[in-house]
Write a protein that holds these residues in place. Structure first.
Motif, PDB file in Angstrom:
ATOM      1  N   GLY A 110      -1.720  -5.219 -16.290  1.00  0.00           N
ATOM      2  CA  GLY A 110      -1.191  -6.495 -16.733  1.00  0.00           C
ATOM      3  C   GLY A 110      -2.146  -7.635 -16.418  1.00  0.00           C
ATOM      4  O   GLY A 110      -3.142  -7.475 -15.698  1.00  0.00           O
ATOM      5  N   ASP A 111      -1.837  -8.815 -16.959  1.00  0.00           N
ATOM      6  CA  ASP A 111      -2.697  -9.971 -16.737  1.00  0.00           C
ATOM      7  C   ASP A 111      -2.734 -10.387 -15.274  1.00  0.00           C
ATOM      8  O   ASP A 111      -3.716 -10.982 -14.809  1.00  0.00           O
ATOM      9  CB  ASP A 111      -2.224 -11.152 -17.589  1.00  0.00           C
ATOM     10  N   ASP A 112      -1.634 -10.088 -14.547  1.00  0.00           N
ATOM     11  CA  ASP A 112      -1.570 -10.474 -13.141  1.00  0.00           C
ATOM     12  C   ASP A 112      -2.037  -9.362 -12.204  1.00  0.00           C
ATOM     13  O   ASP A 112      -1.931  -9.478 -10.990  1.00  0.00           O
ATOM     14  CB  ASP A 112      -0.142 -10.882 -12.768  1.00  0.00           C
ATOM     15  N   THR A 113      -2.539  -8.264 -12.777  1.00  0.00           N
ATOM     16  CA  THR A 113      -3.019  -7.155 -11.953  1.00  0.00           C
ATOM     17  C   THR A 113      -4.372  -7.497 -11.343  1.00  0.00           C
ATOM     18  O   THR A 113      -5.245  -8.061 -12.006  1.00  0.00           O
ATOM     19  CB  THR A 113      -3.148  -5.880 -12.804  1.00  0.00           C
ATOM     20  N   SER A 114      -4.554  -7.140 -10.085  1.00  0.00           N
ATOM     21  CA  SER A 114      -5.837  -7.394  -9.434  1.00  0.00           C
ATOM     22  C   SER A 114      -6.935  -6.577 -10.108  1.00  0.00           C
ATOM     23  O   SER A 114      -6.713  -5.458 -10.556  1.00  0.00           O
ATOM     24  CB  SER A 114      -5.755  -7.041  -7.948  1.00  0.00           C
ATOM     25  N   SER A 115      -8.120  -7.143 -10.182  1.00  0.00           N
ATOM     26  CA  SER A 115      -9.246  -6.482 -10.849  1.00  0.00           C
ATOM     27  C   SER A 115      -9.644  -5.231 -10.081  1.00  0.00           C
ATOM     28  O   SER A 115      -9.737  -5.250  -8.850  1.00  0.00           O
ATOM     29  CB  SER A 115     -10.432  -7.435 -10.955  1.00  0.00           C
ATOM     30  N   PRO A 116      -9.891  -4.129 -10.788  1.00  0.00           N
ATOM     31  CA  PRO A 116     -10.248  -2.882 -10.104  1.00  0.00           C
ATOM     32  C   PRO A 116     -11.703  -2.860  -9.670  1.00  0.00           C
ATOM     33  O   PRO A 116     -12.520  -3.699 -10.083  1.00  0.00           O
ATOM     34  CB  PRO A 116      -9.985  -1.818 -11.170  1.00  0.00           C
ATOM     35  N   GLY A 117     -12.026  -1.906  -8.832  1.00  0.00           N
ATOM     36  CA  GLY A 117     -13.391  -1.682  -8.406  1.00  0.00           C
ATOM     37  C   GLY A 117     -13.511  -0.263  -7.894  1.00  0.00           C
ATOM     38  O   GLY A 117     -12.526   0.355  -7.500  1.00  0.00           O
ATOM     39  N   LEU A 118     -14.724   0.262  -7.897  1.00  0.00           N
ATOM     40  CA  LEU A 118     -14.973   1.621  -7.436  1.00  0.00           C
ATOM     41  C   LEU A 118     -16.092   1.626  -6.417  1.00  0.00           C
ATOM     42  O   LEU A 118     -17.085   0.912  -6.571  1.00  0.00           O
ATOM     43  CB  LEU A 118     -15.371   2.523  -8.614  1.00  0.00           C
ATOM     44  N   SER A 119     -15.923   2.413  -5.378  1.00  0.00           N
ATOM     45  CA  SER A 119     -16.994   2.565  -4.396  1.00  0.00           C
ATOM     46  C   SER A 119     -16.863   3.918  -3.733  1.00  0.00           C
ATOM     47  O   SER A 119     -15.805   4.543  -3.758  1.00  0.00           O
ATOM     48  CB  SER A 119     -16.932   1.454  -3.338  1.00  0.00           C
ATOM     49  N   SER A 120     -17.941   4.372  -3.132  1.00  0.00           N
ATOM     50  CA  SER A 120     -17.926   5.632  -2.403  1.00  0.00           C
ATOM     51  C   SER A 120     -19.007   5.595  -1.346  1.00  0.00           C
ATOM     52  O   SER A 120     -20.062   4.987  -1.532  1.00  0.00           O
ATOM     53  CB  SER A 120     -18.161   6.810  -3.358  1.00  0.00           C
ATOM     54  N   ARG A 121     -18.703   6.239  -0.227  1.00  0.00           N
ATOM     55  CA  ARG A 121     -19.669   6.321   0.863  1.00  0.00           C
ATOM     56  C   ARG A 121     -20.000   7.781   1.130  1.00  0.00           C
ATOM     57  O   ARG A 121     -19.411   8.680   0.530  1.00  0.00           O
ATOM     58  CB  ARG A 121     -19.087   5.666   2.117  1.00  0.00           C
ATOM     59  N   SER A 122     -20.951   8.014   2.003  1.00  0.00           N
ATOM     60  CA  SER A 122     -21.218   9.385   2.426  1.00  0.00           C
ATOM     61  C   SER A 122     -19.904  10.020   2.866  1.00  0.00           C
ATOM     62  O   SER A 122     -19.040   9.363   3.441  1.00  0.00           O
ATOM     63  CB  SER A 122     -22.222   9.362   3.582  1.00  0.00           C
ATOM     64  N   PHE A 139     -15.650   9.909   7.283  1.00  0.00           N
ATOM     65  CA  PHE A 139     -14.774   8.783   7.580  1.00  0.00           C
ATOM     66  C   PHE A 139     -15.467   7.711   8.408  1.00  0.00           C
ATOM     67  O   PHE A 139     -15.255   6.504   8.211  1.00  0.00           O
ATOM     68  CB  PHE A 139     -13.532   9.313   8.317  1.00  0.00           C
ATOM     69  N   LEU A 140     -16.326   8.098   9.334  1.00  0.00           N
ATOM     70  CA  LEU A 140     -16.954   7.155  10.245  1.00  0.00           C
ATOM     71  C   LEU A 140     -18.133   6.408   9.626  1.00  0.00           C
ATOM     72  O   LEU A 140     -18.657   5.478  10.242  1.00  0.00           O
ATOM     73  CB  LEU A 140     -17.427   7.877  11.510  1.00  0.00           C
ATOM     74  N   PHE A 141     -18.576   6.812   8.434  1.00  0.00           N
ATOM     75  CA  PHE A 141     -19.739   6.170   7.827  1.00  0.00           C
ATOM     76  C   PHE A 141     -19.445   4.688   7.600  1.00  0.00           C
ATOM     77  O   PHE A 141     -18.378   4.310   7.123  1.00  0.00           O
ATOM     78  CB  PHE A 141     -20.108   6.851   6.515  1.00  0.00           C
ATOM     79  N   ALA A 142     -20.417   3.836   7.909  1.00  0.00           N
ATOM     80  CA  ALA A 142     -20.163   2.407   8.053  1.00  0.00           C
ATOM     81  C   ALA A 142     -19.760   1.694   6.757  1.00  0.00           C
ATOM     82  O   ALA A 142     -18.859   0.873   6.748  1.00  0.00           O
ATOM     83  CB  ALA A 142     -21.395   1.724   8.660  1.00  0.00           C
ATOM     84  N   ARG A 143     -20.406   2.018   5.619  1.00  0.00           N
ATOM     85  CA  ARG A 143     -20.168   1.238   4.409  1.00  0.00           C
ATOM     86  C   ARG A 143     -20.545   2.032   3.176  1.00  0.00           C
ATOM     87  O   ARG A 143     -21.276   3.026   3.266  1.00  0.00           O
ATOM     88  CB  ARG A 143     -20.977  -0.053   4.458  1.00  0.00           C
ATOM     89  N   PRO A 144     -20.079   1.607   2.009  1.00  0.00           N
ATOM     90  CA  PRO A 144     -20.383   2.350   0.788  1.00  0.00           C
ATOM     91  C   PRO A 144     -21.870   2.349   0.461  1.00  0.00           C
ATOM     92  O   PRO A 144     -22.575   1.363   0.688  1.00  0.00           O
ATOM     93  CB  PRO A 144     -19.582   1.594  -0.282  1.00  0.00           C
ATOM     94  N   LEU A 145     -22.317   3.462  -0.101  1.00  0.00           N
ATOM     95  CA  LEU A 145     -23.679   3.538  -0.621  1.00  0.00           C
ATOM     96  C   LEU A 145     -23.726   3.161  -2.096  1.00  0.00           C
ATOM     97  O   LEU A 145     -24.753   2.696  -2.591  1.00  0.00           O
ATOM     98  CB  LEU A 145     -24.237   4.949  -0.424  1.00  0.00           C
ATOM     99  N   VAL A 146     -22.629   3.413  -2.814  1.00  0.00           N
ATOM    100  CA  VAL A 146     -22.542   3.025  -4.223  1.00  0.00           C
ATOM    101  C   VAL A 146     -21.275   2.194  -4.401  1.00  0.00           C
ATOM    102  O   VAL A 146     -20.240   2.497  -3.816  1.00  0.00           O
ATOM    103  CB  VAL A 146     -22.539   4.257  -5.156  1.00  0.00           C
ATOM    104  N   ASP A 147     -21.350   1.155  -5.227  1.00  0.00           N
ATOM    105  CA  ASP A 147     -20.234   0.209  -5.331  1.00  0.00           C
ATOM    106  C   ASP A 147     -20.354  -0.587  -6.623  1.00  0.00           C
ATOM    107  O   ASP A 147     -21.383  -1.213  -6.879  1.00  0.00           O
ATOM    108  CB  ASP A 147     -20.264  -0.731  -4.123  1.00  0.00           C
ATOM    109  N   THR A 148     -19.316  -0.589  -7.430  1.00  0.00           N
ATOM    110  CA  THR A 148     -19.320  -1.372  -8.668  1.00  0.00           C
ATOM    111  C   THR A 148     -18.984  -2.839  -8.422  1.00  0.00           C
ATOM    112  O   THR A 148     -19.128  -3.654  -9.324  1.00  0.00           O
ATOM    113  CB  THR A 148     -18.287  -0.825  -9.663  1.00  0.00           C
TER     114      THR A 148
END
Length: 449
Positions: free
Chosen positions: A256-268, A271-280
């Motif tokens: 919907g128009d009021d839906t938050s914008s999506p995004g995709l990301s992935s890390r190694s 679980f403990l890995f600090a931050r995503p390596l790939v991110d849209t």
């Protein structure tokens, strides 16, 4: 498609985690040999001769209660059953990122991954379930459902549960092959609030449902999705250890128009890995998200080969062309006890049709009985491509080698080595270099009851 997944972390010391596992594991083992006062009726296993209950008439009038690796279970005279269980997963490890200026691979060397309490109630044709993760402040509620099973081979489920998409996602994290699911799991919708109906035959399953958003973040905050999955097993042995599995899933979510914008990301895949390596990053002007997933698996005794491919399409307004992202994995495993993971056609409730279940630790294999437990070896290659048109989210490849050890029926230790390579990476571009490589060791101590 949900926003990029954020994992909370709660530091935990290794001694506290080890003490918790020892105490809780010991409680289950003691309970098996010394039931609580008013000894309940013995739960008979398949193939065992039926034994008559030995309790007195006074004890028989009390609700039978058992305490074992499945938690606390109470059975009542009307045939209903109530169970309290849970899971505790603590991760630990170390890593190195071969990128100057990236910072440490892990923000902390150990943390609690999951700390769940679970309750289940069965009453005639109805099933009720509620799962709560104390370690996840953003989405603490996992399953919160009521299911109706009054029709033959049909289950109708309403509430917050997994959408029927992706074999890897539908297999419980209690029994997953590695500590984390593959890179392609970034495309799986996971748990949301809705209604699904599923059915099955001797070698096929079908489940479809309509879903809104997650109950923890707002049912109306993520548009409306229709998700369907079908599976077929052209070969399935009587003991369900030998199987050829084929699956197809599709999902379409209108935003919907009021839906938050999506995004995709992935890390190694740790679980403990600090931050995503790939991110849209945030994808603006999205109007709908479509997904299609293909899955296949072959298991012969202790050997299993499994893979998936997922294609994701994001439609945009203002005449902008759609975006296409893709990911997948292939993995192989062997259980060193001449048996594999049994294949399950239908679940107790929800959408987990046509999946592999957990490892069985026989009585003589238990460390507490003088055995060595059960070992499982696994290898996986996974990849994700988050680049489409002007969105340059990056491409990542992960190679994982893992060992699982099950010393007792309700205890598991997981040890994974992960080699990650991202090119180009949004994180790497900030440092003027187009590749990031990481070497990760991640371990998990797990108790489930």
């Amino acid at each position: 498609m949900s926003s990029p997944r954020r994992w909370s972390r709660s530091p935990v010391s290794a001694p506290i985690l080890a003490l918790s596992l020892a105490c809780l594991g010991g409680t289950a083992a003691i309970a098996e040999e010394r039931p609580v006062k008013g000894e309940p009726r013995r739960i008979e296993k398949a193939g065992e001769p039926k034994q008559e209950p030995s309790e007195s008439k006074a004890d028989a009038d009390k609700p039978p209660i058992t305490l074992d690796e499945k938690g606390i279970t109470a059975r009542f005279e009307d045939g209903s059953k109530f169970r309290i269980g849970g899971r505790l997963q603590g991760d630990f490890g170390a890593g190195r990122v071969q990128q100057r200026g990236f910072g440490p691979a892990f923000e902390e060397p150990a943390a609690i991954r999951r700390a769940w309490i679970e309750t289940y109630y069965s009453l005639k044709d109805f099933e009720f379930a509620f799962q709560y993760d104390f370690n996840e402040p953003r989405v603490p509620v996992s399953d919160a459902i009521v299911a109706y099973k009054g029709f033959k081979d049909v289950i109708i489920t309403h509430g917050n549960f997994k959408e029927p998409f992706s074999l890897d996602q539908l297999i419980s994290d209690n029994i997953s092959q590695f500590t984390e699911r593959s890179q392609a799991d970034a495309f799986a919708p996971a748990r949301n609030f809705g209604t699904a109906i599923g059915t099955h035959g001797t070698n096929w399953t079908a489940v479809t449902g309509v879903f809104g958003g997650n109950i923890s973040t707002g049912i109306q905050n993520n548009g409306i999705a229709s998700t369907t999955r079908v599976t077929y097993t052209p070969w399935l042995s009587e003991n369900r250890n030998d199987v050829v599995h084929l699956g197809l899933a599709g999902s379409y979510r209108s935003l919907g128009d009021d839906t938050s914008s999506p995004g995709l990301s992935s890390r190694s895949e740790a679980f403990l890995f600090a931050r995503p390596l790939v991110d849209t990053r945030t994808i603006r002007n999205a109007t709908a998200i479509g997904r299609v997933g293909f899955e296949a698996a072959w298991q012969q005794g202790p050997f299993r080969l499994q893979g998936e491919y997922i294609l994701t399409n994001i439609e945009r307004r203002d005449g902008r062309p759609p975006l296409f992202f893709q990911g997948g994995y292939i993995q192989a495993s062997v259980v060193l006890d001449r048996k594999g993971r049994p294949y399950r056609i239908a679940p107790t409730y929800g959408s987990e049709y046509g999946v592999f279940t957990g490892i069985t630790v026989e009585e003589g294999q238990r460390v507490s009985r003088g055995g060595t437990g059960v070992f499982e070896l696994g290898l996986r290659y996974s990849a994700i491509d988050l680049e489409s048109r002007e969105i340059r989210g990056g491409i990542e490849h992960d190679f994982t080698a893992g060992v699982n050890w099950y010393p007792e029926p309700n205890i598991r230790f997981v040890f994974d080595y992960i080699r990650s390579h991202a090119e180009p990476s949004a994180a790497a571009l900030n440092f003027g270099r187009r590749t990031v490589d990481a070497n990760i060791f991640i371990g998990r101590a797990q108790l489930y009851w």
